[in-house]
Design a protein around this motif. Sequence first.
Motif, PDB file in Angstrom:
ATOM      1  N   LEU A  25      53.131  30.689  40.543  1.00 20.99           N
ATOM      2  CA  LEU A  25      53.252  29.293  40.112  1.00 20.99           C
ATOM      3  C   LEU A  25      51.886  28.647  39.946  1.00 20.99           C
ATOM      4  O   LEU A  25      51.593  28.007  38.924  1.00 20.99           O
ATOM      5  N   TYR A  26      51.049  28.797  40.963  1.00 28.74           N
ATOM      6  CA  TYR A  26      49.774  28.102  41.029  1.00 28.74           C
ATOM      7  C   TYR A  26      48.781  28.603  39.978  1.00 28.74           C
ATOM      8  O   TYR A  26      48.115  27.812  39.302  1.00 28.74           O
ATOM      9  N   PHE A  27      48.713  29.928  39.805  1.00 24.38           N
ATOM     10  CA  PHE A  27      47.654  30.485  38.963  1.00 24.38           C
ATOM     11  C   PHE A  27      48.132  31.017  37.618  1.00 24.38           C
ATOM     12  O   PHE A  27      47.321  31.199  36.718  1.00 24.38           O
ATOM     13  N   MET A  28      49.427  31.248  37.465  1.00 23.76           N
ATOM     14  CA  MET A  28      49.973  31.624  36.164  1.00 23.76           C
ATOM     15  C   MET A  28      50.793  30.492  35.551  1.00 23.76           C
ATOM     16  O   MET A  28      51.022  30.451  34.362  1.00 23.76           O
ATOM     17  N   GLU A  86      38.021  33.837  46.504  1.00 24.64           N
ATOM     18  CA  GLU A  86      37.681  35.251  46.524  1.00 24.64           C
ATOM     19  C   GLU A  86      38.931  36.115  46.532  1.00 24.64           C
ATOM     20  O   GLU A  86      39.030  37.107  45.818  1.00 24.64           O
ATOM     21  N   ARG A  87      39.921  35.713  47.331  1.00 21.57           N
ATOM     22  CA  ARG A  87      41.151  36.504  47.422  1.00 21.57           C
ATOM     23  C   ARG A  87      41.957  36.417  46.130  1.00 21.57           C
ATOM     24  O   ARG A  87      42.498  37.411  45.653  1.00 21.57           O
ATOM     25  N   VAL A  88      42.028  35.227  45.550  1.00 21.48           N
ATOM     26  CA  VAL A  88      42.783  35.057  44.306  1.00 21.48           C
ATOM     27  C   VAL A  88      42.150  35.876  43.188  1.00 21.48           C
ATOM     28  O   VAL A  88      42.846  36.537  42.407  1.00 21.48           O
ATOM     29  N   LEU A  89      40.829  35.844  43.091  1.00 20.04           N
ATOM     30  CA  LEU A  89      40.153  36.609  42.047  1.00 20.04           C
ATOM     31  C   LEU A  89      40.345  38.102  42.257  1.00 20.04           C
ATOM     32  O   LEU A  89      40.452  38.869  41.302  1.00 20.04           O
ATOM     33  N   SER A  90      40.402  38.530  43.514  1.00 19.03           N
ATOM     34  CA  SER A  90      40.686  39.935  43.814  1.00 19.03           C
ATOM     35  C   SER A  90      42.099  40.294  43.364  1.00 19.03           C
ATOM     36  O   SER A  90      42.331  41.370  42.794  1.00 19.03           O
ATOM     37  N   TRP A  91      43.035  39.392  43.613  1.00 15.91           N
ATOM     38  CA  TRP A  91      44.424  39.621  43.186  1.00 15.91           C
ATOM     39  C   TRP A  91      44.523  39.669  41.665  1.00 15.91           C
ATOM     40  O   TRP A  91      45.160  40.568  41.097  1.00 15.91           O
ATOM     41  N   ASP A 122      41.158  24.726  42.949  1.00 12.16           N
ATOM     42  CA  ASP A 122      41.924  23.895  42.020  1.00 12.16           C
ATOM     43  C   ASP A 122      41.459  24.099  40.581  1.00 12.16           C
ATOM     44  O   ASP A 122      42.274  24.113  39.648  1.00 12.16           O
ATOM     45  N   THR A 123      40.155  24.234  40.390  1.00  7.92           N
ATOM     46  CA  THR A 123      39.626  24.492  39.046  1.00  7.92           C
ATOM     47  C   THR A 123      40.062  25.869  38.570  1.00  7.92           C
ATOM     48  O   THR A 123      40.519  26.036  37.431  1.00  7.92           O
ATOM     49  N   LEU A 124      39.929  26.856  39.441  1.00 12.11           N
ATOM     50  CA  LEU A 124      40.314  28.220  39.086  1.00 12.11           C
ATOM     51  C   LEU A 124      41.772  28.298  38.670  1.00 12.11           C
ATOM     52  O   LEU A 124      42.118  28.980  37.707  1.00 12.11           O
ATOM     53  N   SER A 125      42.639  27.585  39.361  1.00 12.83           N
ATOM     54  CA  SER A 125      44.070  27.663  39.060  1.00 12.83           C
ATOM     55  C   SER A 125      44.380  27.127  37.665  1.00 12.83           C
ATOM     56  O   SER A 125      45.231  27.668  36.962  1.00 12.83           O
ATOM     57  N   VAL A 126      43.687  26.070  37.259  1.00 13.03           N
ATOM     58  CA  VAL A 126      43.923  25.519  35.914  1.00 13.03           C
ATOM     59  C   VAL A 126      43.396  26.479  34.849  1.00 13.03           C
ATOM     60  O   VAL A 126      44.041  26.695  33.814  1.00 13.03           O
ATOM     61  N   VAL A 127      42.238  27.072  35.102  1.00 16.83           N
ATOM     62  CA  VAL A 127      41.662  28.023  34.151  1.00 16.83           C
ATOM     63  C   VAL A 127      42.578  29.233  33.979  1.00 16.83           C
ATOM     64  O   VAL A 127      42.854  29.659  32.848  1.00 16.83           O
ATOM     65  N   THR A 128      43.071  29.777  35.077  1.00 20.44           N
ATOM     66  CA  THR A 128      43.939  30.957  34.977  1.00 20.44           C
ATOM     67  C   THR A 128      45.261  30.631  34.297  1.00 20.44           C
ATOM     68  O   THR A 128      45.795  31.452  33.549  1.00 20.44           O
ATOM     69  N   ARG A 129      45.786  29.444  34.548  1.00 16.72           N
ATOM     70  CA  ARG A 129      47.037  29.063  33.867  1.00 16.72           C
ATOM     71  C   ARG A 129      46.821  28.952  32.366  1.00 16.72           C
ATOM     72  O   ARG A 129      47.670  29.367  31.568  1.00 16.72           O
TER      73      ARG A 129
END
Length: 302
Positions: A25-28, A86-91, A122-129
């Motif tokens: 939900l958060y990152f996709m 770091e963990r999200v980017l690893s995932w 928060d920035t990363l999540s918007v970029v990945t979405r």
Amino acid sequence: MSSTFDLSEYSVPQRDRLAFIELLLYFMGELRRSDIVSRFGIQSAAATRDLAIYKKLAPSNIDYNTKQKNYVLGQAFKPLFQFSSERVLSWISKSFGDGEPTQLNPWLATDIPARLTQPAIDTLSVVTRAIHQRSILAIHYHSLSSGLTEREIVPFALIDNGQRWHVRAYDRHHQDFRDFVITRIQHPQVRKDSIIQPHELSEQDTQWTRIVELDLVPHPNRPRPEITELDYGMIDGHLRVRLRASSVGYILRCWNVDCSADHHLNDPAIRLWLSDPLTLYGVKSAVLAPGYVPPTSQTRRV
């Protein structure tokens, strides 16, 4: 984990599935029940129960899109779990670590240096979405050359240059494909009301689609080349790698590769030499490669 929610009554496997729901939900920005089924090998009924539990715990985090028949990010989303960048980017990049973000003890004593920079979650999540949903991204961007500007970009990939994370995107302001440092992005917003044009698609990015083949060898001016061969797993004194043109300069700098034609860089930290610098001809990022001088510049210098 947020103190507002108590997940202790749920089993560890169930918490892992709830964390997976939140990651998507958060990152996709979306997920389907089948995503949970295929990831954890459970029955559809069990995945349905997990979704119901997540919605009970955080009703504002998840909505159902009846048109697309999938679950989407809620307008008032507040994460249940506290994931690190770091963990999200690893995932995202390596497809592991998508369970509950608990602190685990290492199997062996290790000392791994932390990155000096990490994107704001928060920035990363918007970029990945925006990347996943193939959408336009409106941003405020801090550039060394232009200062703070407002941009519309069409992002399509994340890039780890060894020191920091970039997003590769078409820049509507400069009408070109560029790399944007994620830590320099502020106030990102996904724009679904703007249409991506054919010339803004990743397949039109010639620096992204071009693959450069490099031949790295022990630096001729350094002692004991056989040790360099061992350290880098060379075969017959050569290490051949294939990289995207858009990333070559970053990586050669990170690897400390002498890219000068006459291997003149005098730095003990540099143990590799690019045997044929002409392979970098036409590569825009080559300006970052240590010692590299384009052939035309070499001619003028002589």
